[in-house]
Design a protein around this motif. Structure first.
Motif, short mmCIF file in Angstrom:
data_model
loop_
_atom_site.label_atom_id
_atom_site.label_comp_id
_atom_site.label_asym_id
_atom_site.label_seq_id
_atom_site.Cartn_x
_atom_site.Cartn_y
_atom_site.Cartn_z
N ALA A 248 -2.34 -19.97 -14.13
CA ALA A 248 -2.88 -18.68 -13.72
C ALA A 248 -3.39 -18.73 -12.28
O ALA A 248 -3.16 -17.80 -11.49
CB ALA A 248 -4.00 -18.26 -14.66
N LEU A 249 -4.08 -19.81 -11.93
CA LEU A 249 -4.57 -19.97 -10.57
C LEU A 249 -3.41 -20.01 -9.58
O LEU A 249 -3.44 -19.33 -8.53
CB LEU A 249 -5.40 -21.25 -10.47
N TYR A 250 -2.38 -20.77 -9.90
CA TYR A 250 -1.25 -20.92 -8.99
C TYR A 250 -0.53 -19.58 -8.79
O TYR A 250 -0.11 -19.25 -7.68
CB TYR A 250 -0.27 -21.96 -9.53
N LYS A 251 -0.34 -18.82 -9.83
CA LYS A 251 0.38 -17.55 -9.74
C LYS A 251 -0.38 -16.50 -8.95
O LYS A 251 0.21 -15.76 -8.15
CB LYS A 251 0.65 -17.00 -11.14
N ASN A 252 -1.69 -16.42 -9.14
CA ASN A 252 -2.42 -15.21 -8.74
C ASN A 252 -3.31 -15.36 -7.52
O ASN A 252 -3.66 -14.35 -6.90
CB ASN A 252 -3.27 -14.73 -9.92
N LEU A 258 -5.64 -20.54 -2.68
CA LEU A 258 -4.94 -21.60 -3.40
C LEU A 258 -4.99 -22.92 -2.65
O LEU A 258 -5.19 -23.99 -3.25
CB LEU A 258 -3.48 -21.20 -3.64
N ALA A 259 -4.84 -22.87 -1.34
CA ALA A 259 -4.86 -24.10 -0.54
C ALA A 259 -6.19 -24.82 -0.68
O ALA A 259 -6.25 -26.06 -0.67
CB ALA A 259 -4.59 -23.77 0.93
N ARG A 260 -7.26 -24.07 -0.86
CA ARG A 260 -8.58 -24.69 -0.98
C ARG A 260 -8.90 -25.08 -2.42
O ARG A 260 -9.49 -26.12 -2.68
CB ARG A 260 -9.64 -23.70 -0.46
N ALA A 261 -8.46 -24.23 -3.37
CA ALA A 261 -8.91 -24.42 -4.75
C ALA A 261 -8.03 -25.35 -5.57
O ALA A 261 -8.53 -26.09 -6.42
CB ALA A 261 -9.00 -23.06 -5.45
N LEU A 262 -6.70 -25.33 -5.36
CA LEU A 262 -5.82 -26.07 -6.25
C LEU A 262 -6.06 -27.58 -6.22
O LEU A 262 -6.14 -28.21 -7.28
CB LEU A 262 -4.35 -25.76 -5.94
N PRO A 263 -6.18 -28.22 -5.05
CA PRO A 263 -6.45 -29.68 -5.08
C PRO A 263 -7.74 -30.02 -5.82
O PRO A 263 -7.77 -30.98 -6.61
CB PRO A 263 -6.56 -30.04 -3.59
N ALA A 264 -8.76 -29.22 -5.61
CA ALA A 264 -10.02 -29.47 -6.30
C ALA A 264 -9.88 -29.22 -7.79
O ALA A 264 -10.45 -29.94 -8.63
CB ALA A 264 -11.12 -28.59 -5.71
N ALA A 265 -9.11 -28.19 -8.17
CA ALA A 265 -8.92 -27.89 -9.59
C ALA A 265 -8.18 -29.00 -10.31
O ALA A 265 -8.51 -29.35 -11.45
CB ALA A 265 -8.16 -26.57 -9.72
N LEU A 319 6.32 -25.83 -12.33
CA LEU A 319 6.17 -25.30 -10.98
C LEU A 319 7.38 -24.52 -10.46
O LEU A 319 7.19 -23.46 -9.82
CB LEU A 319 5.82 -26.44 -10.00
N PRO A 320 8.62 -24.95 -10.66
CA PRO A 320 9.73 -24.14 -10.16
C PRO A 320 9.72 -22.71 -10.71
O PRO A 320 9.93 -21.75 -9.96
CB PRO A 320 10.97 -24.92 -10.62
N GLU A 321 9.45 -22.56 -12.02
CA GLU A 321 9.37 -21.22 -12.61
C GLU A 321 8.14 -20.48 -12.11
O GLU A 321 8.20 -19.29 -11.78
CB GLU A 321 9.30 -21.32 -14.13
N LEU A 322 7.02 -21.18 -12.07
CA LEU A 322 5.78 -20.54 -11.63
C LEU A 322 5.88 -20.09 -10.17
O LEU A 322 5.28 -19.08 -9.79
CB LEU A 322 4.60 -21.51 -11.80
N ARG A 323 6.63 -20.83 -9.37
CA ARG A 323 6.77 -20.45 -7.97
C ARG A 323 7.46 -19.09 -7.85
O ARG A 323 7.06 -18.26 -7.04
CB ARG A 323 7.55 -21.50 -7.20
N ARG A 324 8.48 -18.87 -8.67
CA ARG A 324 9.15 -17.57 -8.64
C ARG A 324 8.20 -16.46 -9.09
O ARG A 324 8.19 -15.36 -8.53
CB ARG A 324 10.41 -17.62 -9.52
#
Length: 839
Positions: A248-252, A258-265, A319-324
């Protein structure tokens, strides 16, 4: 079941329920929907999706009357099952209800009403309680910075404090209504989630595309929480929660977020799992090698510890599907992340009380600057000088509800400078502070909301260089009150008190960044005040010609939930008042600007033919001991004795009813009354306790002259009478008490109008301001007007000054010159204090 004759104006609602090996619950859910739901049968479509249950279950579900069964050969999970049902649905509105839930009869009607009345609402989130109806399952949703949604207040006692409608980020999938078209356009629930957070993800995507999700407490259901997960290993649940939160975080989230939150998540996911599985994080350190040379390189790790690691592994595969999907969501979004921060509620909430996890959360938030990215909760202090106790008067009640509403999105302290401060535990801090301590609370806050004399206790706030955002709640024109209140004092004291109150208000009007008043009448009055003080400037006007960003109307409010009886009230508690008596309630204090004397004479007149007439004064002594009893209270008692009404037709409560129990008295009344004299205080007043009459659904009798009387007359809420007319007042009371048809019409109108006065509605201007607080335009440093013409040369300026000197000498001689020079000095000094002067 509702009569189908009213179905023409209602949309078809398709209720979708997913069954997976809990057929008994599903049968109960669907059977009660058809039997109990107050919605036209021809506009109600029941769809049951059977997720790969056994043949007996499918047969039993297929035999249910008026239920469309959709079967799946494989378990599609909650998300896939709901989507399968949605594809088979024909309704304009899709309603998702867990099979282990039971809907209230008004469940569908209340949701449809909001969807029809508010076209920007795409989804209605229902209020969900446990099956006993005692504890909260869902009343609000929060979202953490690492993508995990959570149910705020889950498990708490349902005490009525969550009965105000509000916008939310998402609703729980166990009770959710969605317009069919946007649901389909978004592709429904994300089936890759299987179950958990598919509802969070849907709400997030709806909000990003500009739709609203609205929590509606009347849309009520009762749910057996996690009934479908009985017997399932909790590690599997944690695995899904971890994976789906990352998805959900990656998509939205936006690129920057995302650049700040995803590595920490990702890091926090690992720490959460190792902390939950109690893994020794140092066991692979070189200095921890065992002495046994036969070490085989294996160790035991629980599935709890594996949950997060495997969730990340599967997230990578997706990730490939989520990226789309992400490309679609980012392309279609119309709202920025910052717009949704208030709906996240407390984004920096750690969510799990595990010591090692909490330590990691703190480290990651600081290391990745997440407090800046997601914004630590804004700190707001609400200051009142009134007693904050079980027995509260108007100023404290208003401050209390202000703090309560703002605490939904911010960190709030309610600070009283009164000696009497003690309340039950709340979601905000309630503290007592003297003048010395008050400065510390102001320093802590980003925004200061004050009323009364609070500004005088913090001189630093008055300084021109103060950068605190100050909201002045001037709903009470106290200098006008003093004109009446001070009639019993000597002339010198009266002048001094009035001058002091006016200076206090002027200081607020000069300093405030935003102002709240109680009515349009008051707004006009305060605009004149502001103009006289020089606050209505071209810069203010050009920023907002309506001036609403400077001063807005925020009247007194009432609770969104209807009153519930918790104890006996007037009837049965007071000797002389019986069940068949008709009760007129005076719901506030007895102050000098009121006219209870005319009311007593009217009651005396009417009691001669209406023997069961009773007038009850709810509170004679103010709960704040610093507010002295006014002479009008004694005059009221004396006249009641003189007319021989006491304890026969007129009853006095000499104390003050606790605020949380006032409904018990209101529910015993047959009408509410307030009477006042005709004077300037009345013109600009807002009788705060009149809102309690609306809350309890009481017809109102009131004297003309104030803004509330205008409302009563325009909306037909009761009867408005001239001031000091006992004959007309007696007739008005007779009408609302004994004309049953008239009283019923008044109650119907009251029920409709009171929705406008919930605290959430009336304080909406303050809520919006606190989401993006800023100094008033004329308080910005360097806000002095820029010169529009080239600066004059020294010679030209000198010639101009000489010409002005001659003009002033001709007009008034040396005195005129001195007066003009002093004026110029004051203007230059003020300009420099604002930062507009040159060095």
């Amino acid at each position: 079941m509702a009569d189908s004759r009213d179905s023409a104006d209602l949309p078809t609602v398709s209720v979708i329920t997913v069954n997976y090996r809990t057929t008994e619950d599903t049968v109960t859910c669907l059977s009660r929907l058809r039997a109990e739901l107050d919605y036209p049968a021809d506009k109600l479509e029941l769809i049951c999706v059977d997720n790969a249950s056994d043949a007996d279950s499918a047969a039993r579900l297929g035999s249910l009357p008026d239920v469309s069964l959709v079967t799946s050969a494989e378990n599609l999970g909650f998300a896939g099952g709901c989507n399968l049902g949605a594809r088979a649905a024909s309704g304009d509105v899709l309603a998702f209800l867990n099979n282990d839930a039971v809907a209230h009869p008004q469940w569908a009607r209340s949701a449809v009403r909001v969807l029809r009345d508010e076209p920007t609402v795409a989804a209605v989130a229902g209020k969900v309680l446990d099956r006993a109806g005692d504890r909260v399952d869902f009343v609000d949703g929060g979202l953490t910075w690492f993508g995990m949604g959570y149910k705020r207040h889950a498990g708490e006692i349902d005490d009525g404090s969550h009965d105000a409608p509000r916008d939310v980020l998402f609703g729980t999938g166990s009770s959710l209504f969605v317009r069919a078209e946007p649901f389909t356009r978004l592709g429904g629930f994300d089936e890759r989630f299987f179950m958990f957070y598919e509802d969070v993800d849907l709400g997030w995507r709806l909000n990003l595309r500009g739709w609203r999700v609205r929590y509606v407490p009347e849309c009520l259901s009762y749910h057996s929480h996690h009934g479908s997960m009985a017997g399932v290993d909790s590690a599997r649940e944690h695995y899904l929660l971890e994976r789906n939160a990352l998805a959900a975080l990656y998509k939205n989230a936006s690129e920057d977020t995302l650049a700040r939150a995803l590595p920490a998540a990702l890091a926090l996911t690992v720490r959460r799992s190792t902390a939950r599985g109690e893994v020794d994080p140092t066991q692979l350190e070189l200095d921890r090698r065992p002495d046994d040379p036969a070490e085989d390189g294996t160790t035991t790790v629980s599935t709890q510890a594996l949950a997060g690691v495997l969730a990340i592994d599967q997230f990578v595969d997706l990730l490939p599907e989520l990226r789309r999907s992400r490309e679609v969501e980012q392309r279609e979004r119309v709202r920025a992340d910052v717009d949704l921060r208030p709906l996240m509620r407390k984004a920096l909430e750690p969510a799990y009380p595990l010591p090692r996890y909490l330590a990691a959360h703190e480290v990651l938030v600081e290391a990745f600057g997440l407090d800046r990215a997601f914004g630590a909760p804004r700190r707001i202090v609400v200051i009142t000088g009134d007693a904050v106790t079980e027995r509260m008067a108007g100023p404290a009640i208003r401050a209390w509800h202000t703090a309560e509403l703002l605490a939904e999105e911010h960190e709030v302290r309610l600070v009283s400078t009164n000696e009497r401060v003690h309340t039950r535990e709340q979601r905000f801090s309630v503290v007592r502070a003297d003048a010395r301590e008050l400065a510390g609370h102001v320093e802590w806050a980003d925004v200061v909301v004050l009323q009364g004399h609070a500004l005088e206790m913090v001189p630093a706030l008055k300084r021109a260089d103060s950068d605190k955002i100050v909201v002045c709640d001037i709903y009470d024109p106290m200098h006008l009150e003093l004109l009446e209140q001070g009639r019993d004092t000597d002339e010198q004291r009266r002048h001094a008190d009035l001058r002091g109150a006016t200076e206090v208000l002027n200081a607020q009007l000069r300093r405030g960044d935003f102002f709240l008043c109680a009515s349009q009448r008051q707004r006009h009055f305060w605009l004149g005040h502001l103009a006289a003080l020089g606050r209505i400037t071209p810069r203010i006007y050009d920023t907002d010609p309506t001036m609403r960003s400077l001063i807005s109307v925020a009247p007194f409010g009432l609770p969104a939930a209807p009153p519930r009886r918790t104890a006996p009230g007037i009837r049965g508690e007071h000797t002389g008042i019986d069940a068949e008596d008709r009760i007129v309630l005076w719901a506030g204090g007895v102050y000098s600007w009121f006219d209870p004397l005319t009311l007593l004479r009217a009651v005396h007149r009417l009691s001669e033919r209406r023997k069961n007439l009773r007038l009850f004064f709810l509170g004679m002594n103010h709960p704040n001991p610093e507010v002295p009893e006014m002479g009008m209270a004694d005059r009221t008692r004396e006249l009641a004795e003189e007319l021989d009404l006491v304890d026969r037709h007129v009853f006095f409560n000499e104390g003050w009813v606790p605020y949380r129990h006032r409904q018990n008295h209101l529910l015993d009344a047959d009408c509410g009354v307030t009477t006042h004299f005709e004077h300037v205080e009345t013109t600009f007043s807002f009788r705060t306790r009149m809102l309690d009459y609306l809350w309890a659904g009481l017809p109102v009798v009131t004297t003309e002259g104030d803004s509330f009387a205008d409302l009563v007359r325009q909306e037909e809420l009761g009867v408005v009478v001239p001031a000091e007319s006992p004959e007309e007042l007696a007739e008005a009371l007779d009408r609302v008490l004994y004309d049953e048809d008239f009283a019923a019409r008044c109650r119907e109108r009251v029920a409709e109008v009171r929705e406008r006065f919930t605290w959430e509605s009336v304080l909406a201007p303050l809520t919006e301001f606190c989401r993006d607080p800023r100094p008033a335009p004329d308080r910005l440093r360097g806000s002095a007007p820029l010169s529009r013409t080239p600066r004059e040369s020294g010679v030209a300026a000198l010639r101009k000054d000489v010409a002005l000197l001659r003009e002033y000498l001709d007009r008034g001689g040396p005195r005129e010159v001195a007066r003009r020079a002093a004026g110029r000095i004051r203007r230059v000094a003020a300009q420099r204090l604002r930062g507009g002067g040159s060095e």
